[in-house]
Motif scaffolding. Structure first.
Motif, PDB file in Angstrom:
ATOM      1  N   PRO A 117       0.813  -1.223   0.000  1.00 15.39           N
ATOM      2  CA  PRO A 117       0.000   0.000   0.000  1.00 15.39           C
ATOM      3  C   PRO A 117       0.840   1.263   0.000  1.00 15.39           C
ATOM      4  O   PRO A 117       2.016   1.267   0.377  1.00 15.39           O
ATOM      5  CB  PRO A 117      -0.799  -0.123   1.297  1.00 15.39           C
ATOM      6  N   GLU A 118       0.212   2.361  -0.438  1.00 16.33           N
ATOM      7  CA  GLU A 118       0.838   3.675  -0.449  1.00 16.33           C
ATOM      8  C   GLU A 118      -0.067   4.671   0.259  1.00 16.33           C
ATOM      9  O   GLU A 118      -1.295   4.508   0.270  1.00 16.33           O
ATOM     10  CB  GLU A 118       1.065   4.159  -1.884  1.00 16.33           C
ATOM     11  N   ILE A 119       0.534   5.712   0.801  1.00 12.29           N
ATOM     12  CA  ILE A 119      -0.226   6.763   1.481  1.00 12.29           C
ATOM     13  C   ILE A 119      -0.429   7.932   0.528  1.00 12.29           C
ATOM     14  O   ILE A 119       0.532   8.486   0.001  1.00 12.29           O
ATOM     15  CB  ILE A 119       0.496   7.232   2.751  1.00 12.29           C
ATOM     16  N   LYS A 120      -1.687   8.282   0.304  1.00 12.74           N
ATOM     17  CA  LYS A 120      -2.012   9.452  -0.512  1.00 12.74           C
ATOM     18  C   LYS A 120      -2.436  10.568   0.445  1.00 12.74           C
ATOM     19  O   LYS A 120      -3.511  10.515   1.032  1.00 12.74           O
ATOM     20  CB  LYS A 120      -3.135   9.144  -1.506  1.00 12.74           C
ATOM     21  N   TRP A 121      -1.546  11.525   0.602  1.00 10.90           N
ATOM     22  CA  TRP A 121      -1.813  12.654   1.492  1.00 10.90           C
ATOM     23  C   TRP A 121      -3.114  13.321   1.069  1.00 10.90           C
ATOM     24  O   TRP A 121      -3.401  13.439  -0.123  1.00 10.90           O
ATOM     25  CB  TRP A 121      -0.644  13.637   1.385  1.00 10.90           C
ATOM     26  N   PRO A 122      -3.997  13.732   2.021  1.00 15.17           N
ATOM     27  CA  PRO A 122      -3.723  13.721   3.469  1.00 15.17           C
ATOM     28  C   PRO A 122      -4.299  12.537   4.234  1.00 15.17           C
ATOM     29  O   PRO A 122      -3.895  12.291   5.359  1.00 15.17           O
ATOM     30  CB  PRO A 122      -4.409  15.002   3.925  1.00 15.17           C
ATOM     31  N   ASN A 123      -5.243  11.772   3.654  1.00 16.79           N
ATOM     32  CA  ASN A 123      -5.956  10.829   4.522  1.00 16.79           C
ATOM     33  C   ASN A 123      -6.428   9.552   3.834  1.00 16.79           C
ATOM     34  O   ASN A 123      -7.380   8.926   4.297  1.00 16.79           O
ATOM     35  CB  ASN A 123      -7.189  11.528   5.131  1.00 16.79           C
ATOM     36  N   ASP A 124      -5.761   9.155   2.754  1.00 17.32           N
ATOM     37  CA  ASP A 124      -6.162   7.944   2.042  1.00 17.32           C
ATOM     38  C   ASP A 124      -5.007   6.965   1.935  1.00 17.32           C
ATOM     39  O   ASP A 124      -3.836   7.351   1.943  1.00 17.32           O
ATOM     40  CB  ASP A 124      -6.656   8.274   0.625  1.00 17.32           C
ATOM     41  N   VAL A 125      -5.370   5.696   1.790  1.00 19.06           N
ATOM     42  CA  VAL A 125      -4.393   4.647   1.508  1.00 19.06           C
ATOM     43  C   VAL A 125      -4.789   3.991   0.198  1.00 19.06           C
ATOM     44  O   VAL A 125      -5.959   3.626   0.005  1.00 19.06           O
ATOM     45  CB  VAL A 125      -4.329   3.611   2.649  1.00 19.06           C
ATOM     46  N   PHE A 126      -3.824   3.859  -0.687  1.00 15.33           N
ATOM     47  CA  PHE A 126      -4.056   3.293  -2.011  1.00 15.33           C
ATOM     48  C   PHE A 126      -3.365   1.940  -2.142  1.00 15.33           C
ATOM     49  O   PHE A 126      -2.309   1.703  -1.542  1.00 15.33           O
ATOM     50  CB  PHE A 126      -3.507   4.224  -3.095  1.00 15.33           C
ATOM     51  N   VAL A 127      -3.972   1.071  -2.923  1.00 17.19           N
ATOM     52  CA  VAL A 127      -3.377  -0.209  -3.300  1.00 17.19           C
ATOM     53  C   VAL A 127      -3.559  -0.361  -4.803  1.00 17.19           C
ATOM     54  O   VAL A 127      -4.678  -0.212  -5.314  1.00 17.19           O
ATOM     55  CB  VAL A 127      -4.033  -1.384  -2.558  1.00 17.19           C
ATOM     56  N   GLN A 128      -2.473  -0.622  -5.498  1.00 23.13           N
ATOM     57  CA  GLN A 128      -2.515  -0.787  -6.953  1.00 23.13           C
ATOM     58  C   GLN A 128      -3.245   0.374  -7.640  1.00 23.13           C
ATOM     59  O   GLN A 128      -4.128   0.190  -8.485  1.00 23.13           O
ATOM     60  CB  GLN A 128      -3.148  -2.136  -7.308  1.00 23.13           C
ATOM     61  N   ASP A 129      -2.882   1.578  -7.244  1.00 23.83           N
ATOM     62  CA  ASP A 129      -3.370   2.818  -7.867  1.00 23.83           C
ATOM     63  C   ASP A 129      -4.846   3.113  -7.620  1.00 23.83           C
ATOM     64  O   ASP A 129      -5.436   3.944  -8.323  1.00 23.83           O
ATOM     65  CB  ASP A 129      -3.096   2.816  -9.379  1.00 23.83           C
ATOM     66  N   LYS A 130      -5.447   2.465  -6.642  1.00 23.75           N
ATOM     67  CA  LYS A 130      -6.845   2.733  -6.320  1.00 23.75           C
ATOM     68  C   LYS A 130      -6.999   2.889  -4.805  1.00 23.75           C
ATOM     69  O   LYS A 130      -6.258   2.284  -4.025  1.00 23.75           O
ATOM     70  CB  LYS A 130      -7.753   1.608  -6.823  1.00 23.75           C
ATOM     71  N   LYS A 131      -8.012   3.655  -4.406  1.00 25.28           N
ATOM     72  CA  LYS A 131      -8.237   3.889  -2.979  1.00 25.28           C
ATOM     73  C   LYS A 131      -8.745   2.628  -2.300  1.00 25.28           C
ATOM     74  O   LYS A 131      -9.683   1.993  -2.760  1.00 25.28           O
ATOM     75  CB  LYS A 131      -9.246   5.017  -2.792  1.00 25.28           C
ATOM     76  N   CYS A 132      -8.102   2.301  -1.179  1.00 22.98           N
ATOM     77  CA  CYS A 132      -8.473   1.113  -0.414  1.00 22.98           C
ATOM     78  C   CYS A 132      -8.917   1.466   1.007  1.00 22.98           C
ATOM     79  O   CYS A 132      -9.574   0.659   1.656  1.00 22.98           O
ATOM     80  CB  CYS A 132      -7.290   0.144  -0.372  1.00 22.98           C
ATOM     81  N   ALA A 133      -8.561   2.648   1.478  1.00 17.24           N
ATOM     82  CA  ALA A 133      -8.927   3.034   2.854  1.00 17.24           C
ATOM     83  C   ALA A 133      -8.988   4.535   2.968  1.00 17.24           C
ATOM     84  O   ALA A 133      -8.284   5.272   2.273  1.00 17.24           O
ATOM     85  CB  ALA A 133      -7.916   2.476   3.855  1.00 17.24           C
ATOM     86  N   GLY A 134      -9.859   5.001   3.871  1.00 24.64           N
ATOM     87  CA  GLY A 134      -9.981   6.419   4.176  1.00 24.64           C
ATOM     88  C   GLY A 134      -9.997   6.639   5.676  1.00 24.64           C
ATOM     89  O   GLY A 134     -10.354   5.737   6.453  1.00 24.64           O
ATOM     90  N   ILE A 135      -9.611   7.838   6.083  1.00 27.09           N
ATOM     91  CA  ILE A 135      -9.455   8.181   7.492  1.00 27.09           C
ATOM     92  C   ILE A 135     -10.164   9.496   7.776  1.00 27.09           C
ATOM     93  O   ILE A 135     -10.101  10.427   6.986  1.00 27.09           O
ATOM     94  CB  ILE A 135      -7.958   8.341   7.842  1.00 27.09           C
ATOM     95  N   LEU A 136     -10.833   9.554   8.918  1.00 26.94           N
ATOM     96  CA  LEU A 136     -11.445  10.806   9.376  1.00 26.94           C
ATOM     97  C   LEU A 136     -11.153  10.961  10.860  1.00 26.94           C
ATOM     98  O   LEU A 136     -11.642  10.185  11.687  1.00 26.94           O
ATOM     99  CB  LEU A 136     -12.958  10.796   9.130  1.00 26.94           C
ATOM    100  N   ALA A 137     -10.333  11.959  11.209  1.00 28.75           N
ATOM    101  CA  ALA A 137     -10.013  12.257  12.609  1.00 28.75           C
ATOM    102  C   ALA A 137     -10.722  13.544  13.009  1.00 28.75           C
ATOM    103  O   ALA A 137     -10.585  14.567  12.335  1.00 28.75           O
ATOM    104  CB  ALA A 137      -8.503  12.393  12.796  1.00 28.75           C
ATOM    105  N   GLU A 138     -11.481  13.485  14.101  1.00 31.52           N
ATOM    106  CA  GLU A 138     -12.260  14.628  14.556  1.00 31.52           C
ATOM    107  C   GLU A 138     -11.979  14.906  16.024  1.00 31.52           C
ATOM    108  O   GLU A 138     -11.715  13.978  16.801  1.00 31.52           O
ATOM    109  CB  GLU A 138     -13.752  14.356  14.371  1.00 31.52           C
ATOM    110  N   THR A 139     -12.081  16.176  16.400  1.00 32.13           N
ATOM    111  CA  THR A 139     -11.868  16.599  17.780  1.00 32.13           C
ATOM    112  C   THR A 139     -13.157  17.180  18.340  1.00 32.13           C
ATOM    113  O   THR A 139     -13.842  17.950  17.660  1.00 32.13           O
ATOM    114  CB  THR A 139     -10.754  17.653  17.858  1.00 32.13           C
TER     115      THR A 139
END
Length: 267
Positions: A117-139
């Motif tokens: 996997p690769e990290i696509k700034w600011p909050n996604d993770v990609f695998v084989q050039d496609k999005k595989c995960a997303g992140i949402l951090a809230e305060t």
């Protein structure tokens, strides 16, 4: 690798047993269906629940990502979770959580599959050039003080996407290419342990986190476009700052550091 041929639900007792003694996962909740794991974590945070609570759902009816974008996934196929955190670090460093979470996702994918996997700034993770995960951090702030909710959507076993997503989204199962299901419990345990392992580096040792994120970056060395405060910017992604902000060199030679942006993409 954690592959199987039959569907296995997320098992609260199994997750709790595997995460016993860890801060993240000190308490685990699993739900068949709720509106949003992050909304529930926010409510429980306001009610005083402890640092490290993890909430999993088999399906969400109102899951969301950044900028209130909807996050949808078929029931029982992926990892939809939120973590309640009460950081002891200085509040100006709380934004580092998104970067640490992206790194934890990458590590957990690598420990449970042969994927890279690769990290696509600011909050996604990609695998084989496609999005595989997303992140949402809230305060949030409640009667018990300020706290954070870290929401993660990780595509694990989804095997088909609607036409508008087929070219941009994937799952660990699709990327593996052999058609077999992954045991989501194993992936979830690996993910929680990686987050738990990274939390002590939130202040002291964060430089080592950024060093690894640089090596895993999808954007560095590429020309990218992004929307910042309603305007589009374009430049070569050259580095990350010590806080994990993206540094660009624009066409006129000037430098621009992005602390946040929308619609970030390589050209």
């Amino acid at each position: 690798m954690s592959l199987q041929t039959t569907f296995t639900p997320l098992e609260g007792r199994r997750l709790s047993a595997a995460l016993a003694g860890h801060i993240v996962g000190g308490e685990v909740q699993t739900h068949e269906e709720i509106a949003s794991t992050s909304d529930l974590a926010r409510e429980l945070g306001a009610a005083g629940y402890a640092h490290g609570l993890v909430i999993f759902a088999e399906t969400q009816t109102a899951g969301r990502g950044r900028r209130e974008n909807r996050w949808s996934a078929p029931a029982g196929q992926d990892i939809l979770c939120s973590i309640l955190l009460r950081p002891s670090v200085r509040m100006e460093h709380w934004a580092r959580l998104t970067t640490m979470a992206a790194l934890a996702i990458c590590r957990s994918i690598e420990t449970t599959t042969s994927l890279h996997p690769e990290i696509k700034w600011p909050n996604d993770v990609f695998v084989q050039d496609k999005k595989c995960a997303g992140i949402l951090a809230e305060t949030f702030t409640g009667e018990t003080g300020a706290y954070m909710v870290l929401g993660i959507g990780l595509n694990v076993n989804t095997d088909a996407y609607p036409p508008e997503l087929r070219d941009i989204a994937t799952s660990m199962r699709l990327a593996m290419g052999d058609g077999r299901l992954l045991d989501r419990n194993v992936v979830a345990i690996a993910l929680m342990k990686q987050i738990d392992r990274l939390l002590p580096l939130w202040e002291q040792g964060y430089g080592s986190v950024i060093d690894e994120v640089r090596r895993r970056s999808r954007l560095l060395g590429h020309v990218v476009k992004a929307r910042v405060d309603g305007r589009e910017v374009e430049g070569m992604a050259t580095d990350l700052t010590e806080e994990g902000h993206l540094m660009l060199t624009l066409a006129n030679g000037s430098a621009l550091t992005l602390t946040s942006a929308e619609q970030v993409r390589m050209t």
